[in-house]
Design a protein around this motif. Structure first.
Motif, mmCIF file in Angstrom:
data_model
loop_
_atom_site.group_PDB
_atom_site.id
_atom_site.type_symbol
_atom_site.label_atom_id
_atom_site.label_comp_id
_atom_site.label_asym_id
_atom_site.label_seq_id
_atom_site.Cartn_x
_atom_site.Cartn_y
_atom_site.Cartn_z
ATOM 1 N N TYR A 148 0.783 -1.330 -0.044
ATOM 2 C CA TYR A 148 -0.095 -0.149 -0.094
ATOM 3 C C TYR A 148 0.503 1.218 0.051
ATOM 4 C CZ TYR A 148 -3.947 -3.376 1.044
ATOM 5 O OH TYR A 148 -4.571 -4.388 0.940
ATOM 6 N N GLU A 149 2.044 1.155 0.756
ATOM 7 C CA GLU A 149 2.861 2.260 0.896
ATOM 8 C C GLU A 149 3.570 2.607 -0.649
ATOM 9 O OE1 GLU A 149 3.022 4.399 3.200
ATOM 10 O OE2 GLU A 149 1.495 3.112 4.146
ATOM 11 N N MET A 150 3.772 1.444 -1.486
ATOM 12 C CA MET A 150 4.244 1.498 -2.778
ATOM 13 C C MET A 150 3.291 2.033 -3.756
ATOM 14 S SD MET A 150 7.089 1.120 -4.179
ATOM 15 C CE MET A 150 7.988 -0.177 -3.208
ATOM 16 N N ILE A 151 2.004 1.840 -3.594
ATOM 17 C CA ILE A 151 0.809 2.331 -4.360
ATOM 18 C C ILE A 151 0.632 3.806 -4.062
ATOM 19 C CG2 ILE A 151 -1.782 2.308 -4.429
ATOM 20 C CD1 ILE A 151 -1.062 0.068 -5.784
ATOM 21 N N ARG A 152 0.676 4.145 -2.708
ATOM 22 C CA ARG A 152 0.909 5.601 -2.288
ATOM 23 C C ARG A 152 1.879 6.306 -2.915
ATOM 24 N NH1 ARG A 152 -2.058 8.250 1.535
ATOM 25 N NH2 ARG A 152 -2.454 6.162 2.649
ATOM 26 N N MET A 153 3.238 5.745 -2.934
ATOM 27 C CA MET A 153 4.500 6.432 -3.593
ATOM 28 C C MET A 153 4.153 6.591 -5.069
ATOM 29 S SD MET A 153 8.214 5.144 -3.963
ATOM 30 C CE MET A 153 8.685 4.530 -2.383
ATOM 31 N N ALA A 154 3.805 5.278 -5.797
ATOM 32 C CA ALA A 154 3.610 5.578 -7.131
ATOM 33 C C ALA A 154 2.472 6.637 -7.693
ATOM 34 C CB ALA A 154 3.021 4.283 -7.560
ATOM 35 N N ALA A 155 1.468 6.752 -6.721
ATOM 36 C CA ALA A 155 0.513 7.786 -7.305
ATOM 37 C C ALA A 155 0.591 9.165 -6.806
ATOM 38 C CB ALA A 155 -0.965 7.684 -6.409
ATOM 39 N N ARG A 156 1.582 9.420 -6.043
ATOM 40 C CA ARG A 156 1.920 10.587 -5.435
ATOM 41 C C ARG A 156 3.150 11.218 -6.273
ATOM 42 N NH1 ARG A 156 3.534 12.294 0.550
ATOM 43 N NH2 ARG A 156 1.305 11.537 0.951
ATOM 44 N N GLU A 157 4.232 10.106 -6.735
ATOM 45 C CA GLU A 157 5.121 10.672 -7.849
ATOM 46 C C GLU A 157 4.534 11.195 -9.041
ATOM 47 O OE1 GLU A 157 8.780 7.438 -6.846
ATOM 48 O OE2 GLU A 157 7.433 7.022 -8.343
ATOM 49 N N PHE A 158 3.387 10.389 -9.507
ATOM 50 C CA PHE A 158 2.558 10.971 -10.687
ATOM 51 C C PHE A 158 1.928 12.313 -10.499
ATOM 52 C CE2 PHE A 158 -1.203 11.268 -12.988
ATOM 53 C CZ PHE A 158 -0.764 11.105 -14.569
ATOM 54 N N ALA A 159 1.340 12.095 -9.157
ATOM 55 C CA ALA A 159 0.540 13.443 -8.912
ATOM 56 C C ALA A 159 1.404 14.764 -9.165
ATOM 57 C CB ALA A 159 -0.383 13.427 -7.804
ATOM 58 N N GLU A 160 2.481 14.552 -8.434
ATOM 59 C CA GLU A 160 3.332 15.716 -8.125
ATOM 60 C C GLU A 160 4.269 16.020 -9.389
ATOM 61 O OE1 GLU A 160 5.694 15.101 -4.652
ATOM 62 O OE2 GLU A 160 4.010 15.962 -3.424
ATOM 63 N N GLY A 161 4.553 14.849 -10.204
ATOM 64 C CA GLY A 161 5.270 15.140 -11.428
ATOM 65 C C GLY A 161 4.464 15.741 -12.396
ATOM 66 N N GLU A 162 3.200 15.142 -12.627
ATOM 67 C CA GLU A 162 2.457 15.383 -14.049
ATOM 68 C C GLU A 162 1.413 16.452 -13.736
ATOM 69 O OE1 GLU A 162 3.709 14.489 -16.850
ATOM 70 O OE2 GLU A 162 5.291 13.770 -15.751
ATOM 71 N N ILE A 163 0.625 16.205 -12.515
ATOM 72 C CA ILE A 163 -0.645 17.137 -12.300
ATOM 73 C C ILE A 163 -0.398 18.286 -11.831
ATOM 74 C CG2 ILE A 163 -2.891 17.133 -11.018
ATOM 75 C CD1 ILE A 163 -2.952 14.036 -11.140
#
Lengths: 264, 384
Positions: B11-26
């Motif tokens: 779950y932490e990896m899911i969070r990290m994956a979504a966060r990296e995308f949100a901060e990088g692209e959104i």
């Protein structure tokens, strides 16, 4: 094409603070991450694998057992296999002992065409492990790669050093360290995260699994020790000139010339 | 049953994956899309590229095969950066994809899910009507069976994702008859955009979620085949209730994400902003606000994750879903409000993300069950 990528778990230095008294890193509560340039190496490996017909990408790390999470992250990016070399006997290893131990693990893996490493880590910042690894394995090497092209068994590597661009050609098997300018690491796919935990294993090798010379590993195999770490102080003794502005300028110019900071 | 507050590392990896995308692209474009009131096809498809759609859909249906809590964490992380993209994502998953996956025929799943799960297409969920909001019983859209087809007439409003360039269609609830007790019989239809008699109008001048798409749907003798029926005729009401229970969890996640984003921005700002000779976070009036924000987010997250756990373990979760949606959306308002207060005058300008969080939170107490309706749901569950 079979590619091995070496990775290291490092503290996220954006979050790191240094204890001003002891000079040691305050690791408590600091998240661990994959060394950033190692992520570029993983990305490049996945890209090269995709452009070749078959083969697999293996990530290899030496570190404590908690470094498994770093390897799971690599698996979440889509690498095929993950191996963690971990043993109390490896503790205290400098770059030489580390590169030796990794080289013995790579010899055990046997099948590889290319080894990719990040140019340097954000904690130690020596940039030595990659080149040393090439020496232990007697492989041609290129460092700070910003572009890699492969045709058959010929590898072309482009690197930039300030105003100089270097293009090298090597035959596989070879070792390349990559710069963070080589690519933009991919975002992790949700289903690949699931697979990294559900379908894949992180294989752990201890000292018994590798044919190691005991005097080459851990603290014993490390000719360098960290004698002291300290926070560099930027404080300087200032000189206060209390005169009208025009006279100040003259004094300052004299000072600059005297210290040979500027030549007229 | 054991009590365990340690989440799996996955779950932490899911969070990290979504966060990296949100901060990088959104994050770099969220403010601009909001200001221009622009839906981004490219961001939607990028969310699809990293598997944010169809997260709980089985892999054999083209989904990501993850559990509900993984999905909730991902929505939370996107909402931590931008409510609009979180809305596209949460509506896409909970309202567009989930009903087809749960109730659709094998051929409907094969036809729609692969593209929906890759973010190549979107599907709306038309329920609300101009005169049927909280009072879903006042629905007046009808579908009449004529041979092998159905003829739909009526109008839906405020449907998320219904009129984007990549929208495939909408799931639409209509009255298809009467039950023996006199209450209407509802059926859901999958109506594709471009079907004759089906027109759309994008609703502009929104005050929040301005980077998401909201549309009105008009049906004028719109004829669809029997294959368009979702599940069985007459199942529409049940389907709607089940869909809304799941949808409420994702709105809860949007509340926590919004609160988290606003809180982090306020905490950061409070450490930088110097007044009366020291950072404002060192001043009790501000420090206590931040302590309360952290407390509320922690409480809300615990409640939401418990509801997800119940859902995941196939236990009744209707009351907990209502409580989660109610509480998470209300603390989102309180936290975003205090985040603006901590920013002082600067918090009133678009240069600071809290201005957007403050607007985006306001929908959360209204959409998919107003706070008042949720209190009815909870009070009925406790026997009032």
């Amino acid at each position: 094409m079979n590619i091995i990528v070496t990775v290291k778990q490092v503290p996220d230095t954006h979050e790191v603070k240094i204890d001003p008294k002891t000079g040691a890193l305050i690791r408590e509560g600091v998240p661990s991450i994959i060394n950033p340039e190692d992520k570029n190496a993983i990305e490049e490996a996945l890209r090269l694998k995709k452009s070749s017909d078959d083969g697999e990408v293996t990530v290899l790390s030496m570190g404590p057992l908690q470094a498994e999470s770093t390897l799971r992250e690599a698996l979440s990016m889509g690498v095929d296999r993950a191996i963690l070399v971990s043993d109390r006997a490896f503790a205290g290893a400098d770059t030489l002992a580390t590169s030796y131990t990794l080289s013995m693990a790579i010899k055990k893996i046997e099948r590889y065409d290319l080894i990719l490493c990040g140019s340097q880590t954000i904690d130690g910042e020596t940039g030595q492990v990659g080149p040393q690894l090439a020496e232990w394995l007697d492989l041609p090497q290129a460092t700070h790669a910003e572009e890699i092209n492969i045709q058959g068994n010929l590898v072309t590597v482009k690197s930039n050093f300030d105003s100089v661009t270097r293009v090298m050609e090597m035959k596989t098997p070879a070792l390349i360290t990559v710069s963070n300018r080589i690519n933009k690491p991919r975002y992790k796919h949700m289903n690949k995260v699931l697979r990294a935990y559900r379908d894949k294993a992180v294989v752990t090798w201890s000292k018994e699994d590798l044919k190691l010379n005991p005097i080459r590993i851990g603290l014993n195999g490390s000719p360098t020790w960290v004698r002291k770490t300290f926070v560099h102080s930027h404080s300087r003794d200032g000189i206060v000139v209390e005169k009208p502005a025009a006279n100040c300028a003259e004094d300052i110019l004299d000072f600059i010339l005297e210290k040979a900071l500027l030549k007229l | 049953m054991k009590l365990c507050y340690q989440m799996d590392e996955k779950y932490e990896m899911i969070r990290m994956a979504a966060r990296e995308f949100a901060e990088g692209e959104i994050k770099p474009v969220a403010g601009e899309l909001d200001e221009k009131e622009e839906f981004s096809v490219s961001l939607t498809q990028q969310m699809g590229d990293i598997g944010l759609f169809g997260m709980t859909v089985p892999e054999e249906h083209g989904g990501q095969g993850l559990d509900y809590i993984s999905y909730i964490i991902a929505v939370e992380e996107i909402a931590r950066v931008d409510g609009s993209q979180a809305a596209t994502l949460a509506a896409g998953n909970s309202l567009g994809i989930d009903p087809i996956d749960k109730f659709g025929s094998e051929s409907q799943c094969r036809k729609y899910l692969p593209d929906l799960c890759q973010g190549k297409t979107l599907m709306g969920f038309g329920l609300t009507e101009p005169n049927a909001g909280s009072d879903a019983g006042a629905t007046s859209t009808t579908a009449v069976k004529e041979g092998d087809s159905w003829v739909i007439n009526g109008r839906k409003t405020m449907t998320t994702n219904a009129n984007t360039p990549i929208t495939k269609g909408s799931i639409v609830q209509a009255i298809t008859g009467a039950r023996p007790d006199g209450k209407p019989d509802y059926t859901c239809f999958i109506v594709e955009n471009g079907t004759p008699g089906f027109t759309l109008n994008t609703m502009k001048r929104k005050f929040m979620w301005r980077g998401s798409n909201t549309a009105e749907l008009f049906f004028n003798n719109c004829r669809v085949s029997n294959d368009a029926v979702l599940g069985n005729p007459g199942d529409g009401f049940k389907q709607m209730l089940a869909t809304l229970d799941g949808g409420r969890l994702s709105i809860g996640a949007m509340g926590i994400g919004c609160a988290q984003g606003a809180y982090e921005a306020a905490l950061r700002y409070s450490k930088e902003r110097i007044q009366f000779g020291r950072p404002i976070c060192k001043q009790q009036a501000i420090a206590f606000k931040l302590a309360d924000m952290e407390l509320k987010i922690e409480l809300a997250r615990n409640l939401l994750y418990k509801a997800c756990w119940l859902a995941e373990n196939k236990r009744p979760f209707g009351k907990e879903a209502a409580m989660s949606k109610l509480y998470c959306s209300e603390i989102a308002r309180e936290v975003a409000d205090e985040a603006v207060q901590i920013h002082g005058g600067y918090g009133l300008f678009k240069d600071y993300d809290v201005e957007r969080f403050y607007r985006d939170q306001r929908l959360l107490q209204i959409g998919e069950g107003t706070s008042e309706i949720l209190r009815i749901v909870i009070s009925r569950a406790i026997g009032c």
